[in-house]
Write an enzyme that holds these catalytic residues in place. Structure first.
Site, PDB file in Angstrom:
ATOM      1  N   ASN A   1       0.808  -1.237   0.000  1.00 40.33           N
ATOM      2  CA  ASN A   1       0.000   0.000   0.000  1.00 40.33           C
ATOM      3  C   ASN A   1       0.840   1.285   0.000  1.00 40.33           C
ATOM      4  OD1 ASN A   1       0.804  -0.589   2.584  1.00 40.33           O
ATOM      5  ND2 ASN A   1      -1.068   0.186   3.541  1.00 40.33           N
TER       6      ASN A   1
ATOM      7  N   SER B   1       6.780  -5.915  -1.671  1.00 35.40           N
ATOM      8  CA  SER B   1       5.673  -6.810  -2.012  1.00 35.40           C
ATOM      9  C   SER B   1       5.773  -7.156  -3.492  1.00 35.40           C
ATOM     10  CB  SER B   1       4.347  -6.117  -1.731  1.00 35.40           C
ATOM     11  OG  SER B   1       3.306  -6.812  -2.396  1.00 35.40           O
ATOM     12  N   GLU B   2       5.425  -8.391  -3.823  1.00 32.51           N
ATOM     13  CA  GLU B   2       5.415  -8.818  -5.231  1.00 32.51           C
ATOM     14  C   GLU B   2       4.375  -8.035  -6.032  1.00 32.51           C
ATOM     15  OE1 GLU B   2       4.789 -10.558  -2.543  1.00 32.51           O
ATOM     16  OE2 GLU B   2       2.940 -11.738  -2.713  1.00 32.51           O
TER      17      GLU B   2
ATOM     18  N   VAL C   1      -1.827  -9.839   9.512  1.00 39.37           N
ATOM     19  CA  VAL C   1      -1.645 -10.607  10.747  1.00 39.37           C
ATOM     20  C   VAL C   1      -1.273 -12.074  10.454  1.00 39.37           C
ATOM     21  CG1 VAL C   1      -2.852 -11.490  12.794  1.00 39.37           C
ATOM     22  CG2 VAL C   1      -3.014  -9.064  12.187  1.00 39.37           C
TER      23      VAL C   1
ATOM     24  N   LEU D   1      15.602 -17.481  16.441  1.00 41.65           N
ATOM     25  CA  LEU D   1      15.917 -16.411  17.411  1.00 41.65           C
ATOM     26  C   LEU D   1      16.374 -15.115  16.736  1.00 41.65           C
ATOM     27  CD1 LEU D   1      17.442 -18.388  20.401  1.00 41.65           C
ATOM     28  CD2 LEU D   1      15.259 -17.207  20.290  1.00 41.65           C
TER      29      LEU D   1
ATOM     30  N   GLU E   1       4.735  -4.888  11.723  1.00 42.00           N
ATOM     31  CA  GLU E   1       3.701  -3.852  11.556  1.00 42.00           C
ATOM     32  C   GLU E   1       2.561  -4.508  10.798  1.00 42.00           C
ATOM     33  OE1 GLU E   1       3.541  -1.025  12.815  1.00 42.00           O
ATOM     34  OE2 GLU E   1       5.591  -0.585  13.416  1.00 42.00           O
TER      35      GLU E   1
ATOM     36  N   CYS F   1      -3.365   0.479   6.837  1.00 41.70           N
ATOM     37  CA  CYS F   1      -3.467  -0.423   7.983  1.00 41.70           C
ATOM     38  C   CYS F   1      -4.115   0.227   9.193  1.00 41.70           C
ATOM     39  CB  CYS F   1      -2.064  -0.885   8.352  1.00 41.70           C
ATOM     40  SG  CYS F   1      -0.930   0.487   8.518  1.00 41.70           S
TER      41      CYS F   1
ATOM     42  N   LYS G   1      -1.522  -5.627  20.841  1.00 41.89           N
ATOM     43  CA  LYS G   1      -2.173  -6.921  20.609  1.00 41.89           C
ATOM     44  C   LYS G   1      -1.682  -7.540  19.293  1.00 41.89           C
ATOM     45  CE  LYS G   1      -6.463  -5.349  21.776  1.00 41.89           C
ATOM     46  NZ  LYS G   1      -7.875  -5.407  22.228  1.00 41.89           N
TER      47      LYS G   1
ATOM     48  N   GLU H   1       7.992   1.493  14.694  1.00 46.63           N
ATOM     49  CA  GLU H   1       8.742   2.204  13.660  1.00 46.63           C
ATOM     50  C   GLU H   1       8.643   3.694  13.971  1.00 46.63           C
ATOM     51  OE1 GLU H   1       7.127   0.404   9.905  1.00 46.63           O
ATOM     52  OE2 GLU H   1       9.069  -0.608   9.923  1.00 46.63           O
TER      53      GLU H   1
HETATM   54  P1  NAD Z   1       0.825  -9.723   3.129  1.00 42.92           P
HETATM   55  O1  NAD Z   1       0.893 -10.167   4.545  1.00 42.92           O
HETATM   56  O2  NAD Z   1       0.090 -10.559   2.168  1.00 42.92           O
HETATM   57  O3  NAD Z   1       2.306  -9.576   2.508  1.00 42.92           O
HETATM   58  C1  NAD Z   1       3.251  -8.717   3.088  1.00 42.92           C
HETATM   59  C2  NAD Z   1       4.636  -9.121   2.651  1.00 42.92           C
HETATM   60  O4  NAD Z   1       4.991 -10.347   3.267  1.00 42.92           O
HETATM   61  C3  NAD Z   1       4.817  -9.333   1.145  1.00 42.92           C
HETATM   62  O5  NAD Z   1       6.053  -8.774   0.754  1.00 42.92           O
HETATM   63  C4  NAD Z   1       4.848 -10.850   1.016  1.00 42.92           C
HETATM   64  O6  NAD Z   1       5.580 -11.308  -0.104  1.00 42.92           O
HETATM   65  C5  NAD Z   1       5.533 -11.233   2.302  1.00 42.92           C
HETATM   66  N1  NAD Z   1       5.252 -12.599   2.770  1.00 42.92           N
HETATM   67  C6  NAD Z   1       4.127 -13.326   2.595  1.00 42.92           C
HETATM   68  N2  NAD Z   1       4.256 -14.522   3.206  1.00 42.92           N
HETATM   69  C7  NAD Z   1       5.472 -14.546   3.788  1.00 42.92           C
HETATM   70  C8  NAD Z   1       6.173 -15.492   4.590  1.00 42.92           C
HETATM   71  N3  NAD Z   1       5.637 -16.675   4.924  1.00 42.92           N
HETATM   72  N4  NAD Z   1       7.409 -15.181   5.036  1.00 42.92           N
HETATM   73  C9  NAD Z   1       7.963 -13.971   4.745  1.00 42.92           C
HETATM   74  N5  NAD Z   1       7.349 -13.045   3.992  1.00 42.92           N
HETATM   75  C10 NAD Z   1       6.111 -13.322   3.525  1.00 42.92           C
HETATM   76  O7  NAD Z   1       0.274  -8.234   3.195  1.00 42.92           O
HETATM   77  P2  NAD Z   1      -0.151  -7.281   1.976  1.00 42.92           P
HETATM   78  O8  NAD Z   1      -1.403  -7.843   1.397  1.00 42.92           O
HETATM   79  O9  NAD Z   1       1.014  -7.010   1.132  1.00 42.92           O
HETATM   80  O10 NAD Z   1      -0.490  -5.924   2.754  1.00 42.92           O
HETATM   81  C11 NAD Z   1      -1.698  -5.681   3.381  1.00 42.92           C
HETATM   82  C12 NAD Z   1      -1.595  -5.961   4.870  1.00 42.92           C
HETATM   83  O11 NAD Z   1      -0.512  -5.246   5.419  1.00 42.92           O
HETATM   84  C13 NAD Z   1      -2.820  -5.501   5.628  1.00 42.92           C
HETATM   85  O12 NAD Z   1      -3.166  -6.451   6.607  1.00 42.92           O
HETATM   86  C14 NAD Z   1      -2.373  -4.224   6.286  1.00 42.92           C
HETATM   87  O13 NAD Z   1      -3.083  -3.867   7.440  1.00 42.92           O
HETATM   88  C15 NAD Z   1      -0.943  -4.505   6.562  1.00 42.92           C
HETATM   89  N6  NAD Z   1      -0.191  -3.264   6.664  1.00 42.92           N
HETATM   90  C16 NAD Z   1       0.294  -2.884   7.891  1.00 42.92           C
HETATM   91  C17 NAD Z   1       0.975  -1.681   8.027  1.00 42.92           C
HETATM   92  C18 NAD Z   1       1.513  -1.245   9.371  1.00 42.92           C
HETATM   93  O14 NAD Z   1       2.418  -0.421   9.391  1.00 42.92           O
HETATM   94  N7  NAD Z   1       1.009  -1.734  10.474  1.00 42.92           N
HETATM   95  C19 NAD Z   1       1.171  -0.870   6.917  1.00 42.92           C
HETATM   96  C20 NAD Z   1       0.683  -1.284   5.678  1.00 42.92           C
HETATM   97  C21 NAD Z   1       0.009  -2.490   5.574  1.00 42.92           C
END
Ligand code: NAD
Length: 487
Positions: free
Chosen positions: A152, A177-178, A229, A243, A249, A283, A454, A461
């Protein structure tokens, strides 16, 4: 292809291509057209990135912090000079309107680099008087950090991870992200142009499997993920097994509570920003809008009027305020929740379906949607939708709304609107959320720590707080007298 990079990865200060594997497409969400083809990292690319980061980190850790800061501040200026070009790229990759990307993406990344660049020379340890002898502490880097981005805010997320990591003397390997692989490569270019030694910031591409390989890699000291999550749980489990230090986030379903004494127009502006900015793909969005029953109908009427002013359309047209969702998968998910809300009996105030933009018939557009009379048990009130779907819930009593606001597994953010200053602080004190706003919503200046309670995350960050998560403290006892021993 409109945005094809020179190669898929950026390692050791240069673009590098994988020699194996099947490329994946990067799409422009407004048209569905392929704008770039990217190769996922293979084992040779991973090995090259680790080796470059190891070499780079040695040089960088030996660079005086003030000089590290200068490099980051120069990179901030480069991002600012290239803001228009980077904003167009971010719009092509994410579909977010240029109106937004011009101010919220590379620009906020530049603020982040500048902030940590400014902090660089202040990261000192302490002297501890032990009465004759003394101890001192110093802040040391962790080594090679692995950053994993969501789609995003691609360049902002890359900066939020890279800047505090680098200022502490670490190297970083970043996997965007891909879905949005492009802008992190531009950050790598900017950092090199600013004088960062080769190998200190590297970008590799790929899906979750590459992410998991890197998390488990013995040379990675720390992992920082922005994502959902469920992904957070997987990364935390794997990082725990090895470890690894971890920052997460993650997602949210945050409450925005509007009391009957609130300035209604401001509260509506906040609700709009909390649900429709970036087409709802944020998010920290305040997707559960609790409105006091005394003002509910007035609030809904004005919210519907103002939502009808949203301009859906070509994201590259600066008049557009709502672009498409990032992908077909996200479109399907959001449309399904719009249907679920109606099936669950929530009152549809506006929107509720896909949107047609005549000039862009293949874009992933949906209407900004408001549901009223939503109750706490509905799925649209419990699950993260990540699209422009705003749920209004009614309340009468302060204690009751606090309990309901907290009745969620998430805890990323929360907001309160009231003119009563005592109530504002009293309510905020009781909300279980890492980032809170009083009389505004979704402002995340780099100076302010950001992160979740939670299941919304671990660690923080931004702000001084992030330094704790990218450095480790070495304590040194200095004996000024003799050494006693039992024998
Ligand atoms: P996603 O969890 O599908 O993917 C996030 C990243 O994790 C991608 O780069 C993906 O390739 C990688 N990934 C997926 N599986 C993995 C694994 N097993 N091991 C290591 N890496 C892995 O999330 P998304 O769809 O890209 O983004 C949307 C989500 O991100 C929403 O839930 C949103 O709330 C959250 N988000 C959080 C914040 C924050 O700062 N808290 C900010 C932006 C988005």
């Amino acid at each position: 292809m409109r945005a094809q990079p020179k190669a898929s990865h950026y390692i050791g200060g240069a673009y590098t291509e994988s020699q194996s594997g099947t490329p994946f497409d990067s799409l422009y969400p407004a048209t569905g057209e392929v704008i770039a083809q990217i190769h996922p990292a293979d084992d040779a690319i991973i090995a090259a990135a680790i080796s470059a980061a190891k070499e780079g980190q040695k040089v960088w850790a030996a660079t005086p912090p003030a000089e590290r800061g200068r490099v980051l501040r120069r990179a901030a200026e480069i991002l600012r000079e290239k803001n228009h070009e980077l904003s167009v790229l971010e719009t092509l990759d994410t579909g977010k309107p240029l109106q937004e990307t011009l101010i919220a993406d590379a620009a906020s990344g530049a603020d982040c680099l500048e902030y940590y660049g400014g902090l660089a020379a202040t990261l000192t340890g302490e002297h501890i008087d032990l009465g004759g002898s003394f101890a001192y502490t110093k802040r040391e880097p962790l080594g090679i950090c692995f950053g994993i981005g969501a789609w995003n805010y691609p360049i902002q997320i890359a900066c939020w991870k890279a800047a505090p990591a680098l200022v502490c003397g670490n190297a970083m390997i970043f996997k965007p992200s891909e879905v949005t692989p492009l802008s992190a490569l531009k950050l790598a270019e900017a950092l090199m142009e600013a004088g960062l030694p080769a190998g200190v910031f590297n970008v590799i591409q790929g899906f979750g499997d590459i992410g998991a390989k890197m998390v488990a890699h013995p040379d990675i000291a720390k992992v920082s993920l922005t994502g959902s999550v469920p992904t957070g749980a997987k990364v935390a489990a794997l990082a725990g097994e090895h470890l690894k230090k971890t920052t997460l986030e993650l997602g949210g379903k945050s409450p925005l509570i509007i009391f009957d004494d609130a300035d209604i127009e401001n509260a509506i502006s906040a609700a709009i920003n909390a649900n429709f900015y970036s087409t709802g793909q944020i998010c920290s969005n305040g997707t559960r809008v609790f409105v006091h029953t005394a003002i509910k109908e007035q609030f809904l009427k004005r919210l519907a009027e103002r939502t009808s002013d949203a301009v859906l359309g070509d994201p590259l047209d600066e008049a557009t305020s709502i672009g498409p969702l990032v992908s077909k998968a996200q479109l399907d998910k959001v449309l399904s929740y719009m249907q679920i809300g109606q099936d669950e009996g929530a009152r549809l105030i506006c929107g509720g379906s896909a949107a047609k933009v005549d000039s862009l018939p293949d874009g992933f557009f949906v209407q900004p949607t408001v549901f009223a009379d939503v109750n706490d048990n509905m799925r649209i009130a419990q699950e993260e939708i990540f699209g422009p779907v705003l749920s209004v819930l009614n309340f009468d009593d302060e204690d009751d709304v606090i309990a309901r606001a907290n009745d969620t597994e998430f805890g990323l953010a929360a907001g309160v609107f009231t003119k009563d200053i005592q109530r504002a602080h009293r309510v905020i004190d009781q909300l279980q959320a890492g980032t809170c706003w009083i009389n505004t919503y979704n402002l995340t200046p780099i100076e302010m720590p950001f992160g979740g309670y939670k299941k919304s995350g671990m660690g923080r960050e931004n702000g001084h707080a992030a330094i704790e998560y990218y450095s480790q403290i070495k304590s040194v006892y200095v004996e000024m007298g003799g050494v006693e021993a039992a024998f």
